[in-house]
Design a protein around this motif. Structure first.
Motif, PDB file in Angstrom:
ATOM      1  N   ILE B   8      71.209  43.180  56.113  1.00 50.65           N
ATOM      2  CA  ILE B   8      70.069  42.383  55.340  1.00 50.65           C
ATOM      3  C   ILE B   8      70.664  43.110  53.872  1.00 50.65           C
ATOM      4  O   ILE B   8      70.399  43.974  53.603  1.00 50.65           O
ATOM      5  N   PRO B   9      71.328  42.349  53.223  1.00 57.21           N
ATOM      6  CA  PRO B   9      72.115  42.605  52.006  1.00 57.21           C
ATOM      7  C   PRO B   9      71.323  42.903  50.707  1.00 57.21           C
ATOM      8  O   PRO B   9      71.848  42.358  49.867  1.00 57.21           O
ATOM      9  N   PHE B  10      70.161  43.168  50.583  1.00 58.94           N
ATOM     10  CA  PHE B  10      69.289  43.381  49.510  1.00 58.94           C
ATOM     11  C   PHE B  10      68.633  44.765  49.229  1.00 58.94           C
ATOM     12  O   PHE B  10      68.490  45.372  50.345  1.00 58.94           O
ATOM     13  N   CYS B  11      68.498  44.899  48.180  1.00 61.62           N
ATOM     14  CA  CYS B  11      67.876  46.276  47.749  1.00 61.62           C
ATOM     15  C   CYS B  11      67.299  45.784  46.489  1.00 61.62           C
ATOM     16  O   CYS B  11      67.428  45.020  45.650  1.00 61.62           O
ATOM     17  N   TYR B  21      77.602  46.817  51.726  1.00 62.07           N
ATOM     18  CA  TYR B  21      77.235  45.867  50.971  1.00 62.07           C
ATOM     19  C   TYR B  21      75.648  45.389  50.739  1.00 62.07           C
ATOM     20  O   TYR B  21      75.136  45.277  51.685  1.00 62.07           O
ATOM     21  N   SER B  22      75.469  45.277  49.429  1.00 62.16           N
ATOM     22  CA  SER B  22      74.227  44.844  49.084  1.00 62.16           C
ATOM     23  C   SER B  22      73.922  44.491  47.521  1.00 62.16           C
ATOM     24  O   SER B  22      74.869  44.908  46.721  1.00 62.16           O
ATOM     25  N   VAL B  23      72.994  43.513  47.403  1.00 63.98           N
ATOM     26  CA  VAL B  23      72.981  43.158  45.964  1.00 63.98           C
ATOM     27  C   VAL B  23      71.352  43.490  45.747  1.00 63.98           C
ATOM     28  O   VAL B  23      70.665  43.375  46.579  1.00 63.98           O
ATOM     29  N   PHE B  60      69.425  46.116  65.909  1.00 62.43           N
ATOM     30  CA  PHE B  60      69.282  46.966  64.690  1.00 62.43           C
ATOM     31  C   PHE B  60      69.373  46.049  63.529  1.00 62.43           C
ATOM     32  O   PHE B  60      70.417  45.471  62.996  1.00 62.43           O
ATOM     33  N   PHE B  61      68.338  46.196  62.534  1.00 66.12           N
ATOM     34  CA  PHE B  61      68.408  45.472  61.114  1.00 66.12           C
ATOM     35  C   PHE B  61      68.784  46.757  60.242  1.00 66.12           C
ATOM     36  O   PHE B  61      67.893  47.588  59.959  1.00 66.12           O
ATOM     37  N   GLY B  62      69.877  46.445  59.601  1.00 64.93           N
ATOM     38  CA  GLY B  62      70.143  47.536  58.708  1.00 64.93           C
ATOM     39  C   GLY B  62      70.628  46.594  57.325  1.00 64.93           C
ATOM     40  O   GLY B  62      70.508  45.524  57.144  1.00 64.93           O
ATOM     41  N   GLY B  63      70.880  47.701  56.161  1.00 65.37           N
ATOM     42  CA  GLY B  63      71.267  46.928  55.008  1.00 65.37           C
ATOM     43  C   GLY B  63      72.217  48.085  54.207  1.00 65.37           C
ATOM     44  O   GLY B  63      72.884  48.658  54.628  1.00 65.37           O
ATOM     45  N   GLY B  64      72.033  47.625  52.884  1.00 64.83           N
ATOM     46  CA  GLY B  64      70.841  47.247  52.331  1.00 64.83           C
ATOM     47  C   GLY B  64      69.487  47.709  52.553  1.00 64.83           C
ATOM     48  O   GLY B  64      69.569  48.933  53.156  1.00 64.83           O
ATOM     49  N   THR B  65      68.284  47.138  52.292  1.00 65.54           N
ATOM     50  CA  THR B  65      67.131  47.410  52.555  1.00 65.54           C
ATOM     51  C   THR B  65      66.344  46.360  53.258  1.00 65.54           C
ATOM     52  O   THR B  65      65.830  45.574  52.333  1.00 65.54           O
ATOM     53  N   PRO B  66      66.437  46.530  54.757  1.00 65.63           N
ATOM     54  CA  PRO B  66      65.962  45.145  55.448  1.00 65.63           C
ATOM     55  C   PRO B  66      64.288  44.867  54.971  1.00 65.63           C
ATOM     56  O   PRO B  66      63.908  43.597  54.767  1.00 65.63           O
ATOM     57  N   THR B  67      63.639  45.872  54.575  1.00 64.37           N
ATOM     58  CA  THR B  67      62.249  45.763  54.446  1.00 64.37           C
ATOM     59  C   THR B  67      62.081  45.140  52.855  1.00 64.37           C
ATOM     60  O   THR B  67      60.986  44.543  52.629  1.00 64.37           O
ATOM     61  N   VAL B  68      63.125  44.822  52.171  1.00 63.16           N
ATOM     62  CA  VAL B  68      63.003  43.870  50.830  1.00 63.16           C
ATOM     63  C   VAL B  68      62.505  42.819  51.378  1.00 63.16           C
ATOM     64  O   VAL B  68      61.798  41.853  50.560  1.00 63.16           O
ATOM     65  N   LEU B  69      63.007  42.168  52.525  1.00 64.76           N
ATOM     66  CA  LEU B  69      62.597  40.916  52.768  1.00 64.76           C
ATOM     67  C   LEU B  69      61.010  40.712  52.994  1.00 64.76           C
ATOM     68  O   LEU B  69      60.637  39.685  53.104  1.00 64.76           O
ATOM     69  N   GLY B  70      60.361  41.598  53.313  1.00 64.61           N
ATOM     70  CA  GLY B  70      59.020  41.700  53.858  1.00 64.61           C
ATOM     71  C   GLY B  70      58.777  41.731  55.154  1.00 64.61           C
ATOM     72  O   GLY B  70      59.797  41.202  55.798  1.00 64.61           O
ATOM     73  N   ALA B  71      57.615  42.318  55.638  1.00 64.23           N
ATOM     74  CA  ALA B  71      57.732  42.309  57.117  1.00 64.23           C
ATOM     75  C   ALA B  71      57.684  41.215  57.993  1.00 64.23           C
ATOM     76  O   ALA B  71      58.259  40.940  59.099  1.00 64.23           O
ATOM     77  N   GLU B  72      56.967  40.342  57.283  1.00 65.93           N
ATOM     78  CA  GLU B  72      56.905  38.744  58.052  1.00 65.93           C
ATOM     79  C   GLU B  72      58.193  38.165  58.269  1.00 65.93           C
ATOM     80  O   GLU B  72      58.305  37.577  59.325  1.00 65.93           O
ATOM     81  N   LYS B  73      58.838  38.285  57.139  1.00 65.51           N
ATOM     82  CA  LYS B  73      60.031  37.522  57.328  1.00 65.51           C
ATOM     83  C   LYS B  73      61.240  38.116  58.321  1.00 65.51           C
ATOM     84  O   LYS B  73      61.908  37.605  59.111  1.00 65.51           O
ATOM     85  N   LEU B  74      61.068  39.511  58.468  1.00 65.73           N
ATOM     86  CA  LEU B  74      61.538  40.077  59.443  1.00 65.73           C
ATOM     87  C   LEU B  74      61.317  40.021  60.707  1.00 65.73           C
ATOM     88  O   LEU B  74      62.204  39.833  61.596  1.00 65.73           O
ATOM     89  N   CYS B  75      60.083  39.763  60.958  1.00 65.15           N
ATOM     90  CA  CYS B  75      59.593  39.595  62.488  1.00 65.15           C
ATOM     91  C   CYS B  75      59.930  38.178  62.731  1.00 65.15           C
ATOM     92  O   CYS B  75      60.294  37.555  63.959  1.00 65.15           O
ATOM     93  N   TRP B  76      59.888  37.271  61.728  1.00 62.96           N
ATOM     94  CA  TRP B  76      60.371  35.598  61.899  1.00 62.96           C
ATOM     95  C   TRP B  76      61.692  35.629  62.400  1.00 62.96           C
ATOM     96  O   TRP B  76      62.132  35.078  63.435  1.00 62.96           O
ATOM     97  N   ILE B  77      62.517  36.560  61.580  1.00 65.92           N
ATOM     98  CA  ILE B  77      64.029  36.640  62.179  1.00 65.92           C
ATOM     99  C   ILE B  77      64.255  37.161  63.441  1.00 65.92           C
ATOM    100  O   ILE B  77      64.959  36.583  64.361  1.00 65.92           O
ATOM    101  N   LEU B  78      63.478  38.194  63.672  1.00 68.39           N
ATOM    102  CA  LEU B  78      63.488  38.808  65.174  1.00 68.39           C
ATOM    103  C   LEU B  78      63.090  37.772  66.243  1.00 68.39           C
ATOM    104  O   LEU B  78      63.705  37.547  67.289  1.00 68.39           O
ATOM    105  N   ALA B  79      62.130  37.085  66.002  1.00 72.32           N
ATOM    106  CA  ALA B  79      61.366  35.767  66.840  1.00 72.32           C
ATOM    107  C   ALA B  79      62.856  34.998  67.033  1.00 72.32           C
ATOM    108  O   ALA B  79      63.028  34.368  68.221  1.00 72.32           O
TER     109      ALA B  79
END
Lengths: 599, 384
Positions: B8-11, B21-23, B60-79
């Motif tokens: 997850i390439p965001f910070c 790599y992150s933006v 494994f969700f790494g980054g970047g800062t995966p949590t920048v996406l928000g918990a719900e989106k992370l769960c959606w991606i995992l699903a």
């Protein structure tokens, strides 16, 4: 060819003072080189020669020149090697001439190398044509340089030729002066032949090619010749001249310079300075001045990668075909494995051979510190010649060591006398003579142990005299001396390739210097490295290289592995030129560095 | 079984030492990123159905800062991931989380959404060190994040620390360690700072504005790390990783054991073992650029930039280089069973290292003596 129309001469000049450029101009002016053949510095054929600006092998060029007096002359330019290591070869080249063009850079002035060769030329009664080169340079100081020529060399500067080889200024004047001033050779066609071997080299197709200057008689194909120092007989197949490309001729008569090919397979047969004569019409006496050239400096030469031993052996065999003055015998070192103990004329010669082996034959080498050949006199009275410290007999068997001593002749301007005397004293020199050659020129004669001068004496002499001192030396005798072997131990293990023989008085200082230098050169490794210098079992100096503490890739996950492997490969590459000795990795420089004089 | 890595390439803000790599976050990019990821998953399914069917037991969700996406989106991606790939029910599912970007509620959402492991990027508790590293959080946020995660029901919480930072002394680091263990995390990663070219901290060191502690000091810090963490009951299992027994990061172990993993998202790498086609490994490397990544996905191509089919030499060397990072080392017989006998070069390099005492051999096991882990490059370079 009329002997009266021949002129044989060489060019004497310091590196970069324009010798090769002038030679090129002379060839161009006389039409010897066609327009399309013009390669800068035609004479220096080997890459190494061109890069270092020095000539190693003698070369000759025959030029035809129609002078202003209407007569066509044959001019033979005999190019000479230029370094103290090759002074015997220079003397033989000069011996083949009746004159010499002395080239002095009008901006730089007279330099040491020039002096040594000019003196040699003067001793051989050569007629000197003096040329002030590079007069077109803005920083040219012709008046100062003329004064130097008068004062340092003792040559008249009336009528000195001002030239610029680069721009072609003064070229014709030089040729005219050579014709006018250099005497034609003497010699009679009917006398028993005498040809001086000026140089020789090996050609893969034709065997040994001899460069000769004929003094008396004539050499021609089918003639049976004898090489006087060995007594071996050969039959001439071809004779010819270089213009500058080889060109066969019917015969070489008195005064001529050219090549002889006589089906000779071994370069050891054709010793520089030897005399060629007719087997059926033998000259009674050889030409004077012949010496057998012997290696003065010895060093171990090993492949960095043990697997390359075979390649090294082939390379050495091939190189020896081309250079008989370099010797090689197989040798084994505990630290370095299989290699060769090689003999060289001097340090420059050693560097050149090393470079050629590495460059032309692509073998990576480790060269151990150079040493001279000692005589070890054993308690039972027998004598062993030792050219490798590792082979010195054990202390109990050893009565004493004798070292080679040379007689050095040094010319220098008097203002540097103090510094040069000090240098000679430091090197255990014994003064034999000091005399003033003129109001400001001194001639020194010193007896010096050869091992004190082979390494860097020449460089130091130049530094001490700003390049104005010149030196020549000859072997004198073996002399008993208080010499010891200094051993280097790494983690308690003796590294045979790092041992050296030296005077006991210098041993402590040297031991300290060497261990300090090794401490700086040996990189930190996983284990601490103890460096000790010892004479026999007595440790006289010690240092240590602390173990490395950090060399780690802290973070390494999925994507990184390929990249991290590259990083490790790079580190590995950096260690390629290191030699593993026991548990210690030693950089190649260490083997040579131990003899460097304090920076 | 293999692992799956999602990048997850965001910070919120890029840290001064980071070369991943992150933006910095950009709402629009963040919005459509999850769609790109899902399209990448679908592309893989479409083009290599057999490869997509290989079961995974770590995510494994790494980054970047995966949590920048928000918990719900992370769960959606995992699903979405679970819907497309076979993932074991007891799989280890980790996300990295930076203090200050995750609320108590977020942690609960993540836990409910199927995440069971959190890796918190603490780096340091010392304000000066955090400033040098360009971190946006303080000690209080760390305390809060750790507490919230625990209360949300995460049993496996890891924290990341960095030592050898300009300005940091041995005692500062010892204090960080002491504080870290008071949280009782299950897992601690402690990395020696490696300033990479192109990062602000590297440039500041080059310019002379910051000075690295000496290698001696950093090595002492490493020694202190090993002592302090083992005292507190952590087992040293990889050069930079410590865990309570049983809490080792199973996902990361796959890298060191050269097991397979799928890499999704920009800059993610994968190691696949398509039977018959590349039995010794097939490496993929997605472009380290969001626009390049997006372009490829939009062209309906898998974004695997440089692929590489590993030969026997690669496979052995990588197995050793990665495997010897683990304190337990490698089992040569095991590797040989999977890949066949080593090349002569590898075999002789290993022998030389064992003879020199740089590697310890015991039966078919081989390891770097623990005292040499911090100079392990000196050993591993001979195997590269």
């Amino acid at each position: 060819m009329r002997i009266g129309n021949i002129r044989n001469f060489s060019i004497i000049a310091h590196i970069d003072h324009g010798k090769s450029t002038l030679a090129d101009r002379l060839m161009e002016f006389t039409g010897t080189l066609s327009e399309r053949e013009k390669v800068d510095q035609f004479l220096d054929k080997m890459d190494i020669e061109r890069e270092r600006g020095i000539t190693i092998k003698a070369q000759t060029v025959r030029m035809r020149y129609k002078a202003k007096d209407g007569v066509e002359y044959v001019l033979n330019l005999i190019d000479t090697p230029g370094h103290v290591d090759f002074s015997y070869e220079v003397s033989r080249s000069l011996c083949a001439c009746e004159g010499a063009i002395l080239v002095v850079d009008a901006s730089q002035g007279v330099e040491a190398q020039t002096l040594a060769n000019v003196y040699m030329a003067m001793e051989q009664d050569l007629e000197i044509v003096t040329v002030l080169n590079k007069i077109d340079l803005p920083n040219a100081e012709p008046d100062r340089v003329k004064r130097e020529i008068e004062e340092l060399i003792g040559l008249e500067t009336d009528g000195i030729i001002s030239a610029s080889a680069k721009k072609g200024i003064g070229v014709e004047e030089i040729l005219e002066r050579v014709v006018l001033k250099v005497p034609p050779p003497a010699g009679t066609p009917e006398a028993a032949p005498k040809g001086l071997i000026v140089d020789s080299w090996f050609d893969n197709y034709q065997g040994v090619i001899i460069l000769t200057r004929v003094f008396d008689g004539t050499l021609r194909p089918t003639q049976k010749i004898i090489l006087m120092s060995t007594g071996n007989v050969f039959e001439i197949q071809k004779v010819g001249v270089f213009c500058p490309h080889p060109k066969e001729v019917d015969a070489l008569g008195p005064g001529e310079v050219g090549f002889v090919i006589a089906n000779i397979k071994d370069l050891n047969e054709t010793k520089i300075g030897d005399t060629i004569t007719d087997a059926r019409n033998r000259a009674t006496m050889p030409l004077p001045g012949f010496k057998v050239v012997r290696p003065m400096v010895f060093a171990g030469v090993y492949p960095v990668v043990p697997d390359e031993y075979g390649q090294l052996r082939t390379a050495i065999e091939k190189l020896r075909l081309n250079d008989a003055s370099f010797t090689a015998e197989p040798e084994t070192s505990v630290a370095l494995g299989f290699g060769f103990r090689c003999g060289f004329l001097g340090l420059l010669h050693m560097e050149i051979i090393q470079e050629r082996l590495e460059r032309e034959y692509e073998v990576q080498l480790i060269t151990t510190a150079p040493t001279v050949r000692y005589k070890a006199v054993k308690t039972d009275g027998t004598v062993e010649e030792v050219d490798s410290p590792a082979r010195l007999p054990e202390p109990l068997e050893l009565d004493h060591i004798e070292e080679p001593v040379i007689l050095a002749t040094i010319h220098l301007p008097s203002e540097y006398l103090g510094a040069v005397l000090k240098l000679c004293e430091e090197r255990r020199g014994v003064q034999r003579q000091m005399k003033f050659a003129s109001s400001n020129r001194v001639l020194l004669e010193y007896e010096l142990p050869l091992n004190e001068i082979v390494l860097d004496f020449y460089d130091r002499l130049k530094t001490a005299s700003r390049g104005y001192a010149s030196m020549d030396y000859e072997f004198l005798e073996f002399r008993r001396s208080n010499l010891v072997r200094l051993d280097i131990l790494l983690n308690g293990e003796k590294v045979d390739a790092l041992s050296l023989i030296l005077h006991r008085d210098n041993a402590y200082l040297k031991g300290k210097e060497v261990t300090e230098r090794l401490r700086k050169l040996i990189p930190r490794q996983m284990f601490e490295v103890a460096i000790q210098a010892a004479i026999g079992s007595k440790v006289i100096a010690r240092e240590s290289v602390k173990a490395i503490r950090k060399n780690v890739i802290a973070k390494c996950y999925g994507g990184d592995i390929t990249r991290k492997r590259k990083l490790l490969e790079k580190q590995k590459e950096g260690k390629k030129r290191m030699k593993q000795v026991g548990t210690v990795e030693i950089p190649q420089e260490a083997f040579l560095s131990i003899l460097k004089v304090k920076e | 079984m293999r692992g799956i890595y999602l990048h997850i390439p965001f910070c919120v803000r890029k840290c001064s030492y980071c070369d991943f790599y992150s933006v910095e976050e950009d709402r629009n990019a963040v919005e459509d990123f999850r769609d790109l990821l899902v399209r990448e998953m679908d592309l893989l399914r479409e083009k290599f159905p057999a490869e997509a069917d290989v079961p995974a037991d770590t995510v494994f969700f790494g980054g970047g800062t995966p949590t920048v996406l928000g918990a719900e989106k992370l769960c959606w991606i995992l699903a979405a991931l679970k819907a497309r790939f076979p993932i074991a029910p007891d799989a280890e599912v980790t996300t990295e989380a930076n203090p200050g970007t995750v609320s108590a509620e977020d942690f609960r959402t993540l836990r409910d959404g199927g995440f069971n492991r959190i890796s918190i990027g603490v780096q340091s508790f010392d304000p000066a060190t955090l400033r040098t590293l360009g971190r946006i959080h303080g000690v209080d946020e760390v305390r809060a994040a750790h507490g919230d995660a625990k209360r949300a029901g995460f049993a496996s919480i890891g924290i990341d620390l960095i030592f050898g930072v300009p300005g940091q002394g041995l005692s500062d680091w010892a204090a960080d360690l002491d504080l870290a263990v008071t949280f009782l995390p299950a897992h601690v990663s402690a990395y020696a700072l490696a300033p990479e070219p192109g990062t602000p901290i590297h440039d500041a060191i080059q310019r002379g504005e910051l000075r690295m502690p000496s290698d001696e000091t950093i090595a002492d810090m490493y020694g202190e790390t090993r002592r302090a963490l083992s005292r507190a009951g952590y087992r040293h299992y990889e050069i930079s990783n410590f865990a309570r027994p049983g809490s080792e990061c199973r996902h990361n172990l796959k890298y060191w054991r050269r097991a397979g993993y799928l890499g999704l998202g920009p800059s993610a790498h994968g190691l696949l073992f398509p039977p018959g086609r590349a039995p010794l490994g097939f490496r993929t490397a997605n472009p380290p650029s969001l626009p390049d990544y997006r372009l490829r996905i939009e062209e309906a191509r898998l974004p695997w930039g440089d692929t590489h089919v590993c030969n026997i030499e690669d496979a052995w060397k990588e197995s050793l280089i990665a495997g010897l990072r683990m304190v337990e080392g490698v089992d040569l017989a095991e590797i040989e069973k999977i890949m066949g006998p080593p090349t002569e070069a590898v075999r002789s390099a290993v022998d030389t290292l064992v003879r020199a005492g740089k590697l310890q051999g015991e039966g078919s096991r081989l390891r770097i003596p623990p005292a040499f882990l911090f100079v392990s490059n000196e050993v591993l370079q001979a195997l590269a």
